[in-house]
Design a protein around this motif. Structure first.
Motif, PDB file in Angstrom:
ATOM      1  N   VAL A  18       0.867  -1.178   0.000  1.00 32.69           N
ATOM      2  CA  VAL A  18       0.000   0.000   0.000  1.00 32.69           C
ATOM      3  C   VAL A  18       0.903   1.228   0.000  1.00 32.69           C
ATOM      4  N   ASP A  49      -2.690  -9.100   3.265  1.00 33.99           N
ATOM      5  CA  ASP A  49      -3.566  -9.459   2.155  1.00 33.99           C
ATOM      6  C   ASP A  49      -4.344  -8.247   1.658  1.00 33.99           C
ATOM      7  N   ALA A  50      -4.989  -8.410   0.516  1.00 33.34           N
ATOM      8  CA  ALA A  50      -5.734  -7.313  -0.105  1.00 33.34           C
ATOM      9  C   ALA A  50      -6.916  -6.875   0.752  1.00 33.34           C
ATOM     10  N   LYS A  51      -7.520  -7.793   1.488  1.00 31.36           N
ATOM     11  CA  LYS A  51      -8.651  -7.446   2.343  1.00 31.36           C
ATOM     12  C   LYS A  51      -8.221  -6.427   3.399  1.00 31.36           C
ATOM     13  N   THR A  52      -7.057  -6.643   3.981  1.00 33.32           N
ATOM     14  CA  THR A  52      -6.528  -5.700   4.971  1.00 33.32           C
ATOM     15  C   THR A  52      -6.260  -4.348   4.321  1.00 33.32           C
ATOM     16  N   GLY A  53      -5.781  -4.365   3.081  1.00 33.14           N
ATOM     17  CA  GLY A  53      -5.524  -3.118   2.362  1.00 33.14           C
ATOM     18  C   GLY A  53      -6.786  -2.302   2.178  1.00 33.14           C
ATOM     19  N   GLU A  54      -7.883  -2.973   1.879  1.00 40.67           N
ATOM     20  CA  GLU A  54      -9.157  -2.274   1.729  1.00 40.67           C
ATOM     21  C   GLU A  54      -9.624  -1.701   3.070  1.00 40.67           C
ATOM     22  N   GLU A  55      -9.431  -2.457   4.143  1.00 40.28           N
ATOM     23  CA  GLU A  55      -9.800  -1.967   5.473  1.00 40.28           C
ATOM     24  C   GLU A  55      -8.975  -0.749   5.854  1.00 40.28           C
ATOM     25  N   LYS A  70      -7.793   1.569   3.951  1.00 44.73           N
ATOM     26  CA  LYS A  70      -8.183   2.779   3.217  1.00 44.73           C
ATOM     27  C   LYS A  70      -9.183   3.603   4.018  1.00 44.73           C
ATOM     28  N   VAL A  71     -10.034   2.940   4.781  1.00 46.20           N
ATOM     29  CA  VAL A  71     -11.020   3.641   5.602  1.00 46.20           C
ATOM     30  C   VAL A  71     -10.317   4.449   6.696  1.00 46.20           C
TER      31      VAL A  71
END
Length: 163
Positions: free
Chosen positions: A37, A65-71, A73-74
């Motif tokens: 990220v 993982d990508a899921k953590t990356g999305e989290e 962003k918030v």
């Protein structure tokens, strides 16, 4: 004939003399590559008292993982704020050494996971003593170690300018 002997014997002798080194085990599982990220570059005034010094530092967070990356962003405004606070309390002398950059990376890692709910106590006495030139205090055995399962696994610098 001479060219064949030199090429054949010389290359063969080198192969015998240098056995292939065992391959180091990869740090990451090849089936699950890490996710990076990149953050916008940080430009901060440093804490130098004798003169005005600035730093421009590019940071990329390595996460599981990508899921953590999305989290993440918030929480990015809070993460950037924490990192800016860490950077603005450093002096140019602290940032110019390899050890200083390693400590900064560790501090950024801790600052980046705090908004996600991970509370990690850093040894602030050690940083203050290092800034004053005194030896760091001895660590106590009862001190808790930081958790090893943090969502941010590493901090990488993409640019590092101090002026």
């Amino acid at each position: 004939a001479e060219g064949e002997e030199e090429g054949g014997d010389g290359g063969h002798a080198k192969a015998e003399a240098h056995e292939p080194a065992p391959k180091p085990k990869p740090k990451h599982d090849p089936k699950h590559p890490p996710v990076f990220v990149p953050l916008d570059p940080f430009t901060v005034n440093l804490a130098d008292k004798e003169s005005e010094r600035y730093a421009q530092i590019g940071v990329t967070l390595e996460i599981e993982d990508a899921k953590t990356g999305e989290e993440m962003k918030v929480y990015m405004p809070a993460i950037r704020n924490n990192i800016l606070m860490v950077l603005s309390h450093k002096t140019a002398a602290q940032l110019l050494t390899r050890e200083g950059k390693d400590k900064l990376a560790q501090s950024i890692l801790y600052a980046s996971v705090r908004p996600l709910g991970y509370e990690i106590d850093e040894d602030e006495d050690e940083d203050e003593a290092a800034a004053e030139g005194a030896p760091p205090p001895k660590k106590k055995k009862k001190k808790k170690k930081p958790p090893t399962n943090l969502p941010v696994t590493a901090v990488h610098f993409s640019n590092f300018i101090v002026q």
